[in-house]
Design an enzyme around this catalytic site. Structure first.
Site, PDB file in Angstrom:
ATOM      1  N   GLU A   1      43.076  31.232  44.073  1.00 50.25           N
ATOM      2  CA  GLU A   1      43.763  30.802  42.828  1.00 50.25           C
ATOM      3  C   GLU A   1      44.289  32.007  42.063  1.00 50.25           C
ATOM      4  O   GLU A   1      45.321  31.931  41.401  1.00 50.25           O
ATOM      5  CB  GLU A   1      42.805  29.943  41.979  1.00 50.25           C
ATOM      6  CG  GLU A   1      42.647  28.557  42.579  1.00 50.25           C
ATOM      7  CD  GLU A   1      41.303  27.894  42.318  1.00 50.25           C
ATOM      8  OE1 GLU A   1      40.592  28.300  41.380  1.00 50.25           O
ATOM      9  OE2 GLU A   1      40.962  26.961  43.080  1.00 50.25           O
TER      10      GLU A   1
ATOM     11  N   LYS B   1      34.871  27.864  38.123  1.00 47.32           N
ATOM     12  CA  LYS B   1      36.292  27.920  37.711  1.00 47.32           C
ATOM     13  C   LYS B   1      36.390  27.690  36.194  1.00 47.32           C
ATOM     14  O   LYS B   1      35.460  28.032  35.469  1.00 47.32           O
ATOM     15  CB  LYS B   1      37.123  26.901  38.496  1.00 47.32           C
ATOM     16  CG  LYS B   1      36.833  26.975  39.998  1.00 47.32           C
ATOM     17  CD  LYS B   1      37.845  26.275  40.821  1.00 47.32           C
ATOM     18  CE  LYS B   1      37.388  26.230  42.259  1.00 47.32           C
ATOM     19  NZ  LYS B   1      38.413  25.915  43.197  1.00 47.32           N
TER      20      LYS B   1
ATOM     21  N   SER C   1      35.840  23.146  50.064  1.00 49.29           N
ATOM     22  CA  SER C   1      35.362  21.758  50.104  1.00 49.29           C
ATOM     23  C   SER C   1      34.002  21.616  50.790  1.00 49.29           C
ATOM     24  O   SER C   1      33.752  20.634  51.489  1.00 49.29           O
ATOM     25  CB  SER C   1      36.407  20.847  50.760  1.00 49.29           C
ATOM     26  OG  SER C   1      37.610  20.874  50.006  1.00 49.29           O
TER      27      SER C   1
ATOM     28  N   ASN D   1      31.207  28.664  42.180  1.00 45.52           N
ATOM     29  CA  ASN D   1      32.339  29.093  41.357  1.00 45.52           C
ATOM     30  C   ASN D   1      32.727  27.918  40.449  1.00 45.52           C
ATOM     31  O   ASN D   1      33.317  26.958  40.911  1.00 45.52           O
ATOM     32  CB  ASN D   1      33.506  29.484  42.279  1.00 45.52           C
ATOM     33  CG  ASN D   1      34.777  29.785  41.510  1.00 45.52           C
ATOM     34  OD1 ASN D   1      34.747  29.984  40.294  1.00 45.52           O
ATOM     35  ND2 ASN D   1      35.896  29.819  42.222  1.00 45.52           N
TER      36      ASN D   1
ATOM     37  N   GLY E   1      39.451  22.927  47.234  1.00 41.34           N
ATOM     38  CA  GLY E   1      39.711  21.864  46.262  1.00 41.34           C
ATOM     39  C   GLY E   1      40.499  20.698  46.828  1.00 41.34           C
ATOM     40  O   GLY E   1      40.975  19.846  46.083  1.00 41.34           O
TER      41      GLY E   1
ATOM     42  N   GLU F   1      37.776  31.821  52.872  1.00 39.62           N
ATOM     43  CA  GLU F   1      38.147  30.580  52.211  1.00 39.62           C
ATOM     44  C   GLU F   1      39.566  30.186  52.633  1.00 39.62           C
ATOM     45  O   GLU F   1      40.543  30.641  52.024  1.00 39.62           O
ATOM     46  CB  GLU F   1      38.113  30.754  50.692  1.00 39.62           C
ATOM     47  CG  GLU F   1      36.767  31.126  50.143  1.00 39.62           C
ATOM     48  CD  GLU F   1      36.567  30.600  48.723  1.00 39.62           C
ATOM     49  OE1 GLU F   1      35.604  29.863  48.515  1.00 39.62           O
ATOM     50  OE2 GLU F   1      37.405  30.903  47.856  1.00 39.62           O
TER      51      GLU F   1
ATOM     52  N   HIS G   1      40.084  35.581  44.729  1.00 46.22           N
ATOM     53  CA  HIS G   1      40.077  34.135  44.966  1.00 46.22           C
ATOM     54  C   HIS G   1      41.523  33.666  45.136  1.00 46.22           C
ATOM     55  O   HIS G   1      42.430  34.181  44.482  1.00 46.22           O
ATOM     56  CB  HIS G   1      39.418  33.414  43.781  1.00 46.22           C
ATOM     57  CG  HIS G   1      39.165  31.970  44.060  1.00 46.22           C
ATOM     58  ND1 HIS G   1      40.153  31.020  43.944  1.00 46.22           N
ATOM     59  CD2 HIS G   1      38.056  31.319  44.489  1.00 46.22           C
ATOM     60  CE1 HIS G   1      39.644  29.843  44.289  1.00 46.22           C
ATOM     61  NE2 HIS G   1      38.374  29.995  44.618  1.00 46.22           N
TER      62      HIS G   1
HETATM   63  C1  PEP Z   1      36.359  27.814  45.616  1.00 45.25           C
HETATM   64  O1  PEP Z   1      36.925  27.648  44.560  1.00 45.25           O
HETATM   65  O2  PEP Z   1      35.999  28.943  45.961  1.00 45.25           O
HETATM   66  C2  PEP Z   1      36.087  26.643  46.463  1.00 45.25           C
HETATM   67  C3  PEP Z   1      35.589  26.838  47.649  1.00 45.25           C
HETATM   68  O3  PEP Z   1      36.401  25.431  45.914  1.00 45.25           O
HETATM   69  P1  PEP Z   1      36.017  23.977  46.513  1.00 45.25           P
HETATM   70  O4  PEP Z   1      34.595  24.067  46.997  1.00 45.25           O
HETATM   71  O5  PEP Z   1      36.163  23.041  45.352  1.00 45.25           O
HETATM   72  O6  PEP Z   1      36.965  23.704  47.623  1.00 45.25           O
END
Ligand code: PEP
Length: 252
Positions: free
Chosen positions: A99, A11, A215, A9, A175, A169, A97
């Site tokens: 976000e 973003k 992460s 992703n 992040g 997630e 997601h």
């Molecule tokens: C995501 O945005 O789905 C995600 C898992 O981000 P990150 O790997 O940066 O934590």
């Protein structure tokens, strides 16, 4: 055996030029090293998808949109419909997601509409669920995820449900550099599989890919992917570096 998947992703990152470079590097590596039997997906910004699909044609890399509109078409300035996504060459769409939920206020009802529209357009939803830190600390994380699924995916009939991918997630891991431990990921993902078995049946539960996201990077992917209920990853930050992303793809 369930499909193993690594999805990146991006973003709101990369210009088109940068995106072409990144996708090109990923595709080259994928063609050369073909990490065994995995589906490799990139989710660049909407504006890049068509160009990237063309530039990496024949590589086997698949594309996802990061979001879609909850309406089919019409006076929704700035929105991107599932039909528009389909014409870019993307075959997946990320829905729900964290976000989108936290920064843009998307609620379960809206997410359910998006899932239905995506399926009508033959796009595969990569549906995200996961708890906030305070919900985990209060010990409510299983309940929170169950409610997210009850309100959305679990309203689908079995035929449609079998077309989706779930991404667990935990919001506190996205992040933040704070990864769930492999045991935490396994515990929740096994619980999700049990919820699926209770709502549908064992066979369906065994067939649905469940990804971990939060992460995840080359240094921790192998132990997370080694968990029996983790079928791959949804990768944010680490998907912006081709080498890192492809190391993750080789972590099964
Ligand atoms: C995501 O945005 O789905 C995600 C898992 O981000 P990150 O790997 O940066 O934590």
């Amino acid at each position: 055996m369930r499909q193993r998947i690594v999805a990146g992703n991006w973003k709101m990152n990369t210009t088109l030029e940068e995106g072409l470079q990144l996708a090109g590097d990923v595709a080259k590596d994928y063609i050369k090293n073909r990490p065994g039997d995995i589906e490799l997906i990139m989710a660049p910004p909407f504006t890049h998808i068509s160009e990237l699909v063309k530039a990496t044609a024949g590589s086997g890399v698949k594309y996802a949109a990061q979001n879609c509109a909850s309406e089919k078409e019409g006076a929704y300035t700035g929105e991107v419909s599932v039909a528009m996504i389909r014409t870019t060459g993307a075959t997946y769409v990320i829905i729900g997601h964290s976000e989108r939920r936290t920064l843009f206020g998307e609620k379960d009802e809206t997410l359910f509409k998006k899932v239905r529209l995506a399926l009508e357009e033959s796009l595969v939803p990569i549906f995200c669920c996961g708890e906030l830190l305070e919900e985990r600390e209060a010990g409510n994380h299983f309940e929170v995820v169950k409610k997210q699924l009850d309100n959305t995916l679990f309203r689908l009939d079995e035929v449609d449900f079998r077309k989706v991918i779930i991404a667990y997630e935990p919001v506190w891991a996205i992040g933040t550099g704070k990864t769930a431990t492999p045991e935490q990921a396994q515990e929740m993902q096994a619980a999700i599989r049990k919820m699926i078995a209770e709502r549908y049946d064992e066979e369906t539960a065994n067939d649905i890919p469940i990804l971990y996201g939060g992460s995840c990077k080359a240094s921790n992917a192998a132990e997370i992917f080694a968990q029996p209920d983790v079928d791959g990853g949804l990768i944010g930050g680490a998907s912006l570096m081709a080498d890192e992303f492809m190391s993750i793809a080789r972590s099964f």
